[in-house]
Design an enzyme around this catalytic site. Sequence first.
Site, short mmCIF file in Angstrom:
data_model
loop_
_atom_site.label_atom_id
_atom_site.label_comp_id
_atom_site.label_asym_id
_atom_site.label_seq_id
_atom_site.Cartn_x
_atom_site.Cartn_y
_atom_site.Cartn_z
CB SER A 97 -5.11 43.06 -20.41
OG SER A 97 -3.94 42.99 -21.18
CG HIS A 131 -1.76 39.00 -19.23
ND1 HIS A 131 -1.45 40.18 -18.58
CD2 HIS A 131 -2.64 39.35 -20.22
CE1 HIS A 131 -2.10 41.19 -19.15
NE2 HIS A 131 -2.83 40.71 -20.14
CG ASP A 139 0.87 39.54 -16.40
OD1 ASP A 139 1.38 39.29 -17.51
OD2 ASP A 139 -0.18 40.20 -16.28
#
Lengths: 404, 404
Positions: free
Chosen positions: B185, B383, B350
């Site tokens: 991320s 995610h 995600d």
Amino acid sequence: MSLTQLFQNGLLAAVALLLSAHLNAAQSYSQTGQLVEKKRFELERFTTFAGKTIKQLHVGWESYGTLNEAKDNVVLITHYFSATSHAAGKYKPDDASPGYWDNIIGPGKAIDTDKYFVISVDTLANLNAYDPNVITTGPASINPDTGKHYGLTFPVVTIRDFVNVQKALLESLGIKKLHAVVGASMGSMQALDWATAYPDWVERMISVIGSGQSDAWTTALLEKWAIPIQLDKHWANGDYYNAAPPTQGLTAALMFITQDALTPTFFNKTGKNLAYSALEKGPLNDIRQQHSIVKWLKSRAEERAKLMDANHLLYLVRASQLYTAGHSGNLEEALSQVKAKTLFLPSFNDLLLMPYLAKNASSALAQHGKNTHYETLSGDLGHLNGVVGIEQAANKISAFLADN
Amino acid sequence: MSLTQLFQNGLLAAVALLLSAHLNAAQSYSQTGQLVEKKRFELERFTTFAGKTIKQLHVGWESYGTLNEAKDNVVLITHYFSATSHAAGKYKPDDASPGYWDNIIGPGKAIDTDKYFVISVDTLANLNAYDPNVITTGPASINPDTGKHYGLTFPVVTIRDFVNVQKALLESLGIKKLHAVVGASMGSMQALDWATAYPDWVERMISVIGSGQSDAWTTALLEKWAIPIQLDKHWANGDYYNAAPPTQGLTAALMFITQDALTPTFFNKTGKNLAYSALEKGPLNDIRQQHSIVKWLKSRAEERAKLMDANHLLYLVRASQLYTAGHSGNLEEALSQVKAKTLFLPSFNDLLLMPYLAKNASSALAQHGKNTHYETLSGDLGHLNGVVGIEQAANKISAFLADN
């Protein structure tokens, strides 16, 4: 200008109109289009689904086409979260734009007003409380018992209450059944609730970008729209009617709603038009400055907020969170009561009410042996494919209504 | 209890841990695991990417494994938005949980500390400013020039600044190249920026749930996390260090982050455990009450907020919004500079950094003839498949690092 740019600019223009106070998707609107009139419906006393009383309830409504003698050509349009009963036509010839579904409602259109009497009603706690063309009863109304604004003393209202107000209006017109009920998003909740609550009334039901109930995911997502209003110091626990309203919180809520209702593809096209780049100088040099795309989103939300009431938004969030078709706590059993033929039109890239929600509802109806149809909308607009992009389903809707 | 329930409860427990102050996904952590120590790195004077000065900068770091004599066995782990440099191991044997990627970092694991010297650094403006194991410099720090908290006078910092602080630390250890840089991320942003900014340093780069730049969609989405903090009356334009902090706004931001990082599937499993239903009595009868799923989301956010600083969240949002690999304003050209072999591991479901972002970056590298690989992570966590669910990619990561 390339064809791609032309397309993008057209799309942006359409959505800009949609995001403006006067909702509109119909660029093809003809100046020969129908003129419509907002009417008023009143109930001296209304009992909510939760058992509370609302006195002197009033809502606005409008209609297109003519009610036949048998009163059996009625198509009820139930509106979405940020909309009003203005589904088609114009109030005045020089209105900037017609109602939001004007490209499928009108003479010779998918919902043909040469055949059907099409009627739509402002919900309770309608978001556009300060739009002069909206008549609604909600927390911004004066409580006749106290002479003061309700604020949070207004009772919680549900999708079923919107349905029951519509039913009372229809009954006042001598109507006893619906050729069809058709709604998008929060309107789809009303449409399917109609079909479960009053199965003998509803012959056909079309759920556009809809769901059978608000699952845990959806309820949490909707709460996100309420939170910024409650954080705004001007909200004052909903008691702001004699002071500055919580405009910043309402603006933030509308920013969130806009993004949830659209897609990366749409935002990135908009970004291109704004010459957006990640490394913009303003936000790089000053924590207080914002990127072009954020300023764009905010300015449109500020514009829309002018005619809206923040408490009304909270009540619409709550009505949507409480939604389960049939309002019985047992969705399966509620769906087993449906007599209507049903059509579900989710949008394939909807990030707000994802297509699995409509799929689940349609599948459950099919398992109960019901006549149910399911087709996916396309386009770059996500949830708004069901509003701005509805014309793609015109033939499907027309055939469904005609039983072809 | 059925196998399905066991699985669900295990999953919930894992995410509950992740959402707690001590991030953890490794239920398989062995009591024989490595103990780690937080160290401190200081720079008298640091110039930001935007040209501002930060004096007496300090950040925390930790390492696992041993630096070899050639100093060429270094794997740098760059951390995500709400994380710290605590990627693996425990500080004390009785810590509730080890670092967030402990199941892929350790002796004999995918990132094998018997082979590699693994190092991780707390970012500037680290979110967990009040975690005793975090050392960071940000708006909550004292400005040595004034003796007061910086607040919004702290300069805007970028992903590149995180990279440059890491580089200064590595150089202080005599390190001149990286066997690999690996991050999830916001960590992936640092990893790819490393590969574009310092191509001669980086031999391998792994981007997990990552992107090549923040497009207009992502920048608007990230702004949503900043808005509730700015609406909180206690925020006071960031100058709250001698008063009550904006805890409600920070809590709201963490609620949004949690939902953005997960999926309908996860929320609906959680809802099942909470006996969530749309028509819960509390919210039906009182506009001030909330659904079980909302209370669950809020209580976890409140717990996490205790060790976090609201201004730090705003600065991390800004750093992420400004991100474009290479920080040159020309992503294509920046990617053409990369010498590292690259691996992209997006998560198929995600909703925060959608897989198209990693795909675009990997495709652009491929078009420049670079050695790049792309594989999609699965799981119900969206995610967070890249954090909690990273073990599924253990073999892929191990082989990539070994050039197999």
